[in-house]
Scaffold this motif. Structure first.
Motif, PDB file in Angstrom:
ATOM      1  N   LEU A 156       0.826  -1.200   0.000  1.00 25.90           N
ATOM      2  CA  LEU A 156       0.000   0.000   0.000  1.00 25.90           C
ATOM      3  C   LEU A 156       0.866   1.259   0.000  1.00 25.90           C
ATOM      4  N   MET A 157       1.949   1.217   0.747  1.00 23.41           N
ATOM      5  CA  MET A 157       2.876   2.339   0.791  1.00 23.41           C
ATOM      6  C   MET A 157       3.418   2.639  -0.609  1.00 23.41           C
ATOM      7  N   ARG A 158       3.850   1.591  -1.296  1.00 19.67           N
ATOM      8  CA  ARG A 158       4.424   1.781  -2.631  1.00 19.67           C
ATOM      9  C   ARG A 158       3.370   2.216  -3.642  1.00 19.67           C
ATOM     10  N   HIS A 159       2.160   1.653  -3.508  1.00 23.22           N
ATOM     11  CA  HIS A 159       1.059   2.054  -4.393  1.00 23.22           C
ATOM     12  C   HIS A 159       0.731   3.528  -4.197  1.00 23.22           C
ATOM     13  N   SER A 160       0.933   4.018  -2.973  1.00 20.10           N
ATOM     14  CA  SER A 160       0.687   5.428  -2.658  1.00 20.10           C
ATOM     15  C   SER A 160       1.879   6.309  -3.013  1.00 20.10           C
TER      16      SER A 160
END
Length: 204
Positions: A156-160
């Protein structure tokens, strides 16, 4: 759905089931086995708001706190981040106690001071004393499940398009233990790897 999962999968399921006039809610829980037994779990409820209102009376049978956190997938996201923060707090507490052990400080006394000061956390107040310092490592939440949740949070961090170092560094520490071994271990037992690296066992 009270498991912990990938937020995008919740969105996909919600869309598919909507076509069949079925409301899907991702509602992961926190509170471990004792919370389930006592009906005091925390539920991170997500999905169509009206459906959540209809489901709430049933969820109250096993929950103490039911919090609506947003549309489909939001519950899974909160669960992944929550468990990642749990992992960070536990590892940080263990590293701090490793320093004190190296300084020949009484760990029980030090922990009591910490738990009455600003350094305390849910992990220092419960898990450190109840599973680590006594060497019990009682299994209630498998380490491989924590590894999975941390992986979801990192995705999720990377997607954000965020680059957050503490979560990534902590994930790497827990991932030093093979998933096959982690399946039979409580998440608190990951600290044994830290003990091996430092040469200091965190015991009373």
């Amino acid at each position: 759905d009270c498991t912990s999962g990938v937020p995008s999968s919740a969105c996909q399921l919600a869309e598919k089931l909507k076509k069949l006039n079925i409301d899907y809610l991702d509602a992961p829980v926190s509170g471990q086995t004792i919370g389930a037994e006592n009906g005091t779990l925390t539920v991170m409820l997500a999905g169509h708001y009206d459906a959540c209102l209809r489901a709430k009376p049933f969820i109250q049978a096993f929950a103490d706190l039911i919090e609506y956190v947003g549309e489909s997938g939001s519950g899974f996201a909160v669960k992944a981040v929550n468990n990642s923060l749990m992992a960070v707090n536990l590892w940080a507490a263990a590293e701090g106690l490793s320093i004190l052990k190296a300084q020949q400080v009484d760990l029980a006394a030090a922990l009591n001071c910490i738990n009455h000061s600003s350094g305390r956390s849910g992990m220092s107040e419960t898990i450190v004393a109840q599973r680590i310092l006594n060497g019990a490592f009682d299994r209630s939440f498998a380490l491989n499940l924590l590894q999975k949740d941390m992986g979801i949070a990192i995705d999720l961090m990377r997607h954000s398009q965020l680059e957050l170092q503490i979560l990534q560094t902590t994930q790497a520490c827990y991932d030093l233990i093979k998933t096959t071994d982690a399946a039979s271990m409580d998440f608190s037992a990951a600290i044994q790897r830290l003990e091996q690296d430092t040469g200091y066992k965190l015991r009373f």
